[in-house]
Design a protein around this motif. Structure first.
Motif, PDB file in Angstrom:
ATOM      1  N   LEU A 106      -1.727  -8.945  20.695  1.00  0.00           N
ATOM      2  CA  LEU A 106      -0.970  -7.877  21.325  1.00  0.00           C
ATOM      3  C   LEU A 106      -1.526  -6.539  20.856  1.00  0.00           C
ATOM      4  CD1 LEU A 106       2.788  -8.948  21.172  1.00  0.00           C
ATOM      5  CD2 LEU A 106       1.342  -8.731  23.197  1.00  0.00           C
ATOM      6  N   TYR A 107      -1.527  -5.599  21.771  1.00  0.00           N
ATOM      7  CA  TYR A 107      -2.021  -4.264  21.451  1.00  0.00           C
ATOM      8  C   TYR A 107      -0.902  -3.254  21.639  1.00  0.00           C
ATOM      9  CZ  TYR A 107      -6.556  -6.515  21.682  1.00  0.00           C
ATOM     10  OH  TYR A 107      -7.616  -7.349  21.459  1.00  0.00           O
ATOM     11  N   ARG A 108      -0.856  -2.304  20.723  1.00  0.00           N
ATOM     12  CA  ARG A 108       0.128  -1.232  20.804  1.00  0.00           C
ATOM     13  C   ARG A 108      -0.539  -0.022  21.445  1.00  0.00           C
ATOM     14  NH1 ARG A 108       2.930   1.666  15.632  1.00  0.00           N
ATOM     15  NH2 ARG A 108       0.805   2.447  15.449  1.00  0.00           N
ATOM     16  N   HIS A 109       0.041   0.437  22.556  1.00  0.00           N
ATOM     17  CA  HIS A 109      -0.467   1.605  23.275  1.00  0.00           C
ATOM     18  C   HIS A 109       0.510   2.755  23.059  1.00  0.00           C
ATOM     19  CE1 HIS A 109      -3.499  -0.768  25.430  1.00  0.00           C
ATOM     20  NE2 HIS A 109      -2.571  -1.701  25.482  1.00  0.00           N
ATOM     21  N   GLY A 110      -0.037   3.908  22.701  1.00  0.00           N
ATOM     22  CA  GLY A 110       0.823   5.034  22.389  1.00  0.00           C
ATOM     23  C   GLY A 110       0.523   6.275  23.221  1.00  0.00           C
ATOM     24  N   VAL A 111       1.571   7.094  23.350  1.00  0.00           N
ATOM     25  CA  VAL A 111       1.466   8.388  24.030  1.00  0.00           C
ATOM     26  C   VAL A 111       2.076   9.443  23.123  1.00  0.00           C
ATOM     27  CG1 VAL A 111       2.291   9.776  25.972  1.00  0.00           C
ATOM     28  CG2 VAL A 111       1.500   7.439  26.357  1.00  0.00           C
ATOM     29  N   GLU A 112       1.386  10.527  22.961  1.00  0.00           N
ATOM     30  CA  GLU A 112       1.937  11.654  22.205  1.00  0.00           C
ATOM     31  C   GLU A 112       2.290  12.767  23.183  1.00  0.00           C
ATOM     32  OE1 GLU A 112       0.508  13.277  18.165  1.00  0.00           O
ATOM     33  OE2 GLU A 112      -0.319  14.688  19.645  1.00  0.00           O
ATOM     34  N   LEU A 113       3.570  13.135  23.183  1.00  0.00           N
ATOM     35  CA  LEU A 113       4.067  14.205  24.055  1.00  0.00           C
ATOM     36  C   LEU A 113       4.319  15.457  23.224  1.00  0.00           C
ATOM     37  CD1 LEU A 113       6.771  12.248  26.097  1.00  0.00           C
ATOM     38  CD2 LEU A 113       4.564  13.053  26.954  1.00  0.00           C
ATOM     39  N   VAL A 114       3.929  16.577  23.751  1.00  0.00           N
ATOM     40  CA  VAL A 114       4.288  17.874  23.159  1.00  0.00           C
ATOM     41  C   VAL A 114       5.167  18.575  24.188  1.00  0.00           C
ATOM     42  CG1 VAL A 114       3.484  20.039  22.198  1.00  0.00           C
ATOM     43  CG2 VAL A 114       2.146  17.941  21.846  1.00  0.00           C
ATOM     44  N   LEU A 115       6.458  18.738  23.845  1.00  0.00           N
ATOM     45  CA  LEU A 115       7.442  19.314  24.757  1.00  0.00           C
ATOM     46  C   LEU A 115       7.899  20.663  24.235  1.00  0.00           C
ATOM     47  CD1 LEU A 115       9.605  16.090  25.289  1.00  0.00           C
ATOM     48  CD2 LEU A 115       7.615  16.838  26.614  1.00  0.00           C
ATOM     49  N   GLU A 116       8.313  21.506  25.169  1.00  0.00           N
ATOM     50  CA  GLU A 116       8.756  22.865  24.821  1.00  0.00           C
ATOM     51  C   GLU A 116      10.073  23.140  25.542  1.00  0.00           C
ATOM     52  OE1 GLU A 116       7.447  27.402  26.013  1.00  0.00           O
ATOM     53  OE2 GLU A 116       5.853  25.959  25.550  1.00  0.00           O
ATOM     54  N   GLY A 117      10.999  23.801  24.829  1.00  0.00           N
ATOM     55  CA  GLY A 117      12.276  24.159  25.433  1.00  0.00           C
ATOM     56  C   GLY A 117      13.306  24.481  24.367  1.00  0.00           C
ATOM     57  N   VAL A 155       6.502  14.207  20.001  1.00  0.00           N
ATOM     58  CA  VAL A 155       7.090  12.866  19.898  1.00  0.00           C
ATOM     59  C   VAL A 155       6.046  11.835  20.298  1.00  0.00           C
ATOM     60  CG1 VAL A 155       8.023  13.032  22.235  1.00  0.00           C
ATOM     61  CG2 VAL A 155       8.969  11.363  20.660  1.00  0.00           C
ATOM     62  N   ARG A 156       6.080  10.701  19.612  1.00  0.00           N
ATOM     63  CA  ARG A 156       5.176   9.599  19.928  1.00  0.00           C
ATOM     64  C   ARG A 156       5.983   8.399  20.420  1.00  0.00           C
ATOM     65  NH1 ARG A 156       0.271   9.417  15.434  1.00  0.00           N
ATOM     66  NH2 ARG A 156      -0.615  11.473  15.982  1.00  0.00           N
ATOM     67  N   LEU A 157       5.518   7.821  21.519  1.00  0.00           N
ATOM     68  CA  LEU A 157       6.163   6.656  22.125  1.00  0.00           C
ATOM     69  C   LEU A 157       5.123   5.552  22.288  1.00  0.00           C
ATOM     70  CD1 LEU A 157       8.090   8.618  24.877  1.00  0.00           C
ATOM     71  CD2 LEU A 157       9.125   7.555  22.868  1.00  0.00           C
ATOM     72  N   TYR A 158       5.585   4.290  22.162  1.00  0.00           N
ATOM     73  CA  TYR A 158       4.669   3.149  22.204  1.00  0.00           C
ATOM     74  C   TYR A 158       5.220   2.050  23.104  1.00  0.00           C
ATOM     75  CZ  TYR A 158       2.642   5.305  18.039  1.00  0.00           C
ATOM     76  OH  TYR A 158       2.056   6.184  17.162  1.00  0.00           O
ATOM     77  N   THR A 159       4.293   1.212  23.570  1.00  0.00           N
ATOM     78  CA  THR A 159       4.643  -0.042  24.240  1.00  0.00           C
ATOM     79  C   THR A 159       3.651  -1.094  23.797  1.00  0.00           C
ATOM     80  OG1 THR A 159       5.214  -1.074  26.343  1.00  0.00           O
ATOM     81  CG2 THR A 159       3.233   0.284  26.312  1.00  0.00           C
ATOM     82  N   ARG A 167      12.171   0.065  28.373  1.00  0.00           N
ATOM     83  CA  ARG A 167      12.214   0.615  27.021  1.00  0.00           C
ATOM     84  C   ARG A 167      10.830   1.015  26.526  1.00  0.00           C
ATOM     85  NH1 ARG A 167      14.973  -3.315  23.002  1.00  0.00           N
ATOM     86  NH2 ARG A 167      14.517  -1.531  21.649  1.00  0.00           N
ATOM     87  N   MET A 168      10.849   1.953  25.553  1.00  0.00           N
ATOM     88  CA  MET A 168       9.656   2.330  24.805  1.00  0.00           C
ATOM     89  C   MET A 168      10.015   2.334  23.325  1.00  0.00           C
ATOM     90  SD  MET A 168       8.179   5.486  27.113  1.00  0.00           S
ATOM     91  CE  MET A 168       8.228   5.401  28.897  1.00  0.00           C
ATOM     92  N   LEU A 169       9.011   2.113  22.500  1.00  0.00           N
ATOM     93  CA  LEU A 169       9.208   2.112  21.056  1.00  0.00           C
ATOM     94  C   LEU A 169       8.969   3.521  20.524  1.00  0.00           C
ATOM     95  CD1 LEU A 169       7.246  -1.171  20.210  1.00  0.00           C
ATOM     96  CD2 LEU A 169       9.697  -0.902  20.637  1.00  0.00           C
ATOM     97  N   TRP A 170       9.906   3.987  19.709  1.00  0.00           N
ATOM     98  CA  TRP A 170       9.809   5.343  19.196  1.00  0.00           C
ATOM     99  C   TRP A 170       8.885   5.397  17.981  1.00  0.00           C
ATOM    100  CZ3 TRP A 170      11.921   9.496  21.623  1.00  0.00           C
ATOM    101  CH2 TRP A 170      12.864   9.230  22.627  1.00  0.00           C
ATOM    102  N   GLY A 171       8.082   6.444  17.963  1.00  0.00           N
ATOM    103  CA  GLY A 171       7.244   6.736  16.811  1.00  0.00           C
ATOM    104  C   GLY A 171       7.786   7.952  16.070  1.00  0.00           C
ATOM    105  N   GLY A 172       6.886   8.833  15.634  1.00  0.00           N
ATOM    106  CA  GLY A 172       7.317  10.004  14.879  1.00  0.00           C
ATOM    107  C   GLY A 172       7.843  11.123  15.767  1.00  0.00           C
ATOM    108  N   LEU A 173       8.711  11.951  15.192  1.00  0.00           N
ATOM    109  CA  LEU A 173       9.232  13.162  15.838  1.00  0.00           C
ATOM    110  C   LEU A 173       8.947  14.356  14.919  1.00  0.00           C
ATOM    111  CD1 LEU A 173      12.739  11.947  17.070  1.00  0.00           C
ATOM    112  CD2 LEU A 173      10.769  12.470  18.505  1.00  0.00           C
ATOM    113  N   ARG A 174       8.526  15.431  15.525  1.00  0.00           N
ATOM    114  CA  ARG A 174       8.278  16.636  14.723  1.00  0.00           C
ATOM    115  C   ARG A 174       8.737  17.864  15.505  1.00  0.00           C
ATOM    116  NH1 ARG A 174       3.292  16.205  14.273  1.00  0.00           N
ATOM    117  NH2 ARG A 174       2.507  17.926  15.584  1.00  0.00           N
ATOM    118  N   LEU A 175       9.591  18.691  14.895  1.00  0.00           N
ATOM    119  CA  LEU A 175      10.110  19.925  15.507  1.00  0.00           C
ATOM    120  C   LEU A 175       9.455  21.141  14.874  1.00  0.00           C
ATOM    121  CD1 LEU A 175      13.957  19.270  15.811  1.00  0.00           C
ATOM    122  CD2 LEU A 175      12.359  19.627  17.696  1.00  0.00           C
ATOM    123  N   GLN A 176       9.196  22.132  15.720  1.00  0.00           N
ATOM    124  CA  GLN A 176       8.623  23.391  15.224  1.00  0.00           C
ATOM    125  C   GLN A 176       9.195  24.545  16.054  1.00  0.00           C
ATOM    126  OE1 GLN A 176       4.361  23.565  15.443  1.00  0.00           O
ATOM    127  NE2 GLN A 176       4.260  25.682  14.689  1.00  0.00           N
TER     128      GLN A 176
END
Length: 223
Positions: A160-171, A209-213, A189-198
C-alpha cells in the motif's frame, strides 16, 4: 572295578553302623539329631541357593527401578514438549487473529477513503464553495510505502502506498475552521496529517494542512 566295589562296601558298612548307632540312641536324641541335620541343610540351601537368587532378584529390581525412572523422565519431557507446542500453537493463532483483525480494519478503512487520483479535484471543488477561504497552493507530496494489504506472507502481500496533498489556505480563522469541517464531513474520508497556522496580517490567517489517502497504485495523477 575291584576298588569301586571295596569303596561301596565301606560306604554301606559305615551307613549301617551309623544307622545302628542312631537307632540305639534315645528318641529325644534322635529328634535333636534330625533337627540339627535339617538346620544344617537349611544353612547350606541359604548359602548355595537362596543368597544368589536374592542377589539376582535385588539386581533385577534395581534395573527395573532405573527403567521406571527413565520412563518417567521421558514422559515428563514429552509432556513439556507437548505443552510448549500447544502454547506455540496458541501464540500463532492469536498472532494470526490480530493480523486478520488488522487486515479487516485496513480493508474497512480503505473502503471509505477517497481514491488517490480524486483527491486534488475533490478538494478543489469543495474549498471553492467555502466562503472566505482562498487556496494559495495545492502540492502533491508523492507516494510513500505505507503497509502490506494482505494478511499472508509479506512476499505475497500487496503493498500500500500513502499519497499526500499539502494545502496552503488563506482566510479568517472562522472561515478556515469551516473549511476544515467541510473536509471532515466528506463521505469520502481522508487521513489527517500536520496542521500549521500562521498569522500574516490580522485577521488573515494562513493554514497549512496535509491530507493523505491509501492506494495500491504507486503512481497517480500529479497536481
Amino acid at each position: 572295578m575291584s576298588g569301586a566295589i571295596v569303596l561301596h562296601d565301606r560306604v554301606c558298612t559305615a551307613l549301617a553302623r551309623g544307622r545302628r548307632r542312631f537307632d540305639a540312641r534315645a528318641a529325644r536324641e534322635r529328634l535333636l539329631l534330625i533337627a540339627a541335620s535339617l538346620a544344617l541343610l537349611g544353612l547350606m540351601a541359604d548359602f548355595f541357593l537362596l543368597r544368589p537368587a536374592l542377589a539376582d532378584w535385588s539386581a533385577a529390581r534395581a534395573r527395573h527401578a532405573v527403567a521406571v525412572a527413565a520412563l518417567q523422565r521421558a514422559g515428563a519431557d514429552e509432556a513439556r514438549r507437548v505443552a510448549v507446542e500447544q502454547q506455540l500453537a496458541r501464540d500463532v493463532a492469536q498472532g494470526q487473529a490480530r493480523v486478520d483483525h488488522a487486515a479487516a480494519e485496513l480493508r474497512a478503512l480503505r473502503a471509505t477513503l477517497v481514491a488517490a487520483p480524486e483527491m486534488g479535484p475533490l478538494l478543489a471543488r469543495l474549498l471553492s464553495g467555502v466562503a472566505g477561504v482562498q487556496v494559495r497552493s495545492m502540492l502533491s507530496l508523492g507516494p510513500t510505502e505505507a503497509a502490506a494489504a494482505g494478511a499472508g506472507a509479506p512476499a505475497a502481500a500487496t503493498p500500500l502506498y500513502r499519497h499526500g496533498v499539502e494545502l496552503v489556505l488563506e482566510g479568517r480563522y472562522a472561515d478556515l475552521l469551516g473549511g476544515l469541517q467541510a473536509i471532515e464531513a466528506l463521505p469520502q474520508r481522508m487521513l489527517w496529517g500536520g496542521l500549521r497556522l500562521q498569522v500574516e496580517q490580522h485577521p488573515t490567517v494562513v493554514l497549512t494542512v496535509r491530507l493523505y489517502t491509501l492506494s495500491e497504485q504507486r503512481s497517480w495523477l500529479e497536481l
